[in-house]
Scaffold this motif. Structure first.
Motif, PDB file in Angstrom:
ATOM      1  N   TYR A  97     100.598 -23.243 123.241  1.00 24.87           N
ATOM      2  CA  TYR A  97     100.132 -21.866 122.551  1.00 24.87           C
ATOM      3  C   TYR A  97      98.724 -21.916 122.298  1.00 24.87           C
ATOM      4  CZ  TYR A  97     105.443 -21.383 121.922  1.00 24.87           C
ATOM      5  OH  TYR A  97     106.697 -21.385 122.432  1.00 24.87           O
ATOM      6  N   TYR A  98      98.327 -20.499 122.201  1.00 26.20           N
ATOM      7  CA  TYR A  98      97.054 -20.221 121.926  1.00 26.20           C
ATOM      8  C   TYR A  98      96.888 -20.394 120.482  1.00 26.20           C
ATOM      9  CZ  TYR A  98      96.191 -17.793 126.229  1.00 26.20           C
ATOM     10  OH  TYR A  98      96.187 -17.166 127.433  1.00 26.20           O
ATOM     11  N   ILE A  99      95.597 -20.602 119.816  1.00 29.99           N
ATOM     12  CA  ILE A  99      95.288 -20.804 118.478  1.00 29.99           C
ATOM     13  C   ILE A  99      96.010 -19.855 117.538  1.00 29.99           C
ATOM     14  CG2 ILE A  99      93.705 -20.974 116.584  1.00 29.99           C
ATOM     15  CD1 ILE A  99      91.973 -22.382 118.897  1.00 29.99           C
ATOM     16  N   ARG A 100      95.937 -18.651 118.204  1.00 32.46           N
ATOM     17  CA  ARG A 100      96.510 -17.258 117.351  1.00 32.46           C
ATOM     18  C   ARG A 100      98.229 -17.648 116.956  1.00 32.46           C
ATOM     19  NH1 ARG A 100      95.109 -13.955 120.972  1.00 32.46           N
ATOM     20  NH2 ARG A 100      97.244 -14.018 122.049  1.00 32.46           N
ATOM     21  N   ASP A 101      98.683 -18.048 118.153  1.00 34.75           N
ATOM     22  CA  ASP A 101     100.232 -18.152 118.167  1.00 34.75           C
ATOM     23  C   ASP A 101     100.505 -19.298 117.172  1.00 34.75           C
ATOM     24  OD1 ASP A 101     100.763 -16.017 120.019  1.00 34.75           O
ATOM     25  OD2 ASP A 101     100.289 -17.629 121.672  1.00 34.75           O
ATOM     26  N   MET A 102      99.835 -20.559 117.150  1.00 36.21           N
ATOM     27  CA  MET A 102      99.651 -21.634 116.000  1.00 36.21           C
ATOM     28  C   MET A 102      99.803 -21.154 114.800  1.00 36.21           C
ATOM     29  SD  MET A 102      97.789 -24.753 117.794  1.00 36.21           S
ATOM     30  CE  MET A 102      97.472 -24.923 119.509  1.00 36.21           C
ATOM     31  N   VAL A 103      98.844 -20.250 114.360  1.00 39.29           N
ATOM     32  CA  VAL A 103      98.329 -19.860 113.053  1.00 39.29           C
ATOM     33  C   VAL A 103      99.594 -18.858 112.458  1.00 39.29           C
ATOM     34  CG1 VAL A 103      97.210 -17.828 111.645  1.00 39.29           C
ATOM     35  CG2 VAL A 103      95.953 -19.838 113.200  1.00 39.29           C
ATOM     36  N   ASN A 104     100.208 -17.967 113.630  1.00 43.95           N
ATOM     37  CA  ASN A 104     101.264 -17.039 113.286  1.00 43.95           C
ATOM     38  C   ASN A 104     102.661 -18.012 112.919  1.00 43.95           C
ATOM     39  OD1 ASN A 104     100.008 -15.013 113.760  1.00 43.95           O
ATOM     40  ND2 ASN A 104     100.578 -14.644 115.865  1.00 43.95           N
ATOM     41  N   LYS A 105     102.827 -19.131 113.752  1.00 46.45           N
ATOM     42  CA  LYS A 105     104.044 -20.136 113.517  1.00 46.45           C
ATOM     43  C   LYS A 105     103.809 -20.593 112.042  1.00 46.45           C
ATOM     44  CE  LYS A 105     107.628 -22.176 114.785  1.00 46.45           C
ATOM     45  NZ  LYS A 105     109.013 -21.380 115.156  1.00 46.45           N
ATOM     46  N   ILE A 106     102.455 -21.130 111.709  1.00 51.33           N
ATOM     47  CA  ILE A 106     102.371 -21.934 110.528  1.00 51.33           C
ATOM     48  C   ILE A 106     102.547 -20.674 109.514  1.00 51.33           C
ATOM     49  CG2 ILE A 106     100.600 -22.522 108.727  1.00 51.33           C
ATOM     50  CD1 ILE A 106      99.497 -24.121 111.356  1.00 51.33           C
TER      51      ILE A 106
END
Length: 186
Positions: free
Chosen positions: A155-164
């Motif tokens: 995943y992109y960093i943005r997607d990781m941020v959203n999951k967190i």
């Protein structure tokens, strides 16, 4: 590294591109610790201005909520770094290179080039495991799930941020329900 309230790193000149050196020393990347370069016998020494900040290694991170907040802030910084042509995979992430201001709640990174292979996901997972070492709230499962999500998916960093962010909301919701149940029992 961190000694007597100073943070210094020696490195070889070839570890950092010239445009990275210019960008990082210009002060335009406010999410990185301000830095200056000094020549030395073995290459160069980076000196960081850590005024008002301490490395995370100086704090006890006991709550999963705090660990997720710090990880989220670090990922946001990595996302911003791309805008300045700084490759997130080349940034060392440890509790010694991530700094926190207790006064403002701000998180910054001391840019230290990664030694060896640059693998962003492995770098993030190592940092996450360091954050996990002192947790004592019984909610470590969230960090385990976060690590799995980051490691096994591309995943992109943005997607990781959203999951967190979703994990943080879920954690808050569970805590809120627990608090209401305790108040109802009284």
């Amino acid at each position: 590294m961190w000694k007597n309230s100073e943070f210094k790193v020696e490195f070889s000149k070839c570890d950092m591109q010239e445009f990275e050196r210019i960008m990082l020393s210009s002060g335009q990347c406010s999410f990185f610790m301000p830095m200056g370069f000094m020549g030395s016998e073995n290459g160069e020494t980076i000196c960081y201005d850590c005024s008002g900040f301490s490395p995370l290694s100086m704090y006890r991170i006991e709550r999963t909520e705090d660990a997720l907040y710090l990880l989220e802030q670090v990922l946001l910084i990595l996302g911003q770094a791309v805008e300045y042509l700084i490759a997130p995979a080349h940034i060392t992430l440890t509790t010694d290179t991530v700094f926190y201001s207790k006064e403002s709640g701000e998180v910054k990174i001391a840019y230290v080039p990664v030694e060896g292979e640059a693998d962003l996901r492995k770098n993030i997972i190592r940092f996450l495991l360091q954050l996990k070492t002192e947790l004592c709230d019984g909610k470590e499962e969230y960090l385990r799930q976060t690590a799995q999500y980051i490691y096994y998916h591309n995943y992109y960093i943005r997607d990781m941020v959203n999951k967190i962010g979703r994990f943080r909301r879920q954690l808050y919701s569970e805590e809120h329900v627990r608090q209401q149940a305790l108040q109802g029992a009284v």
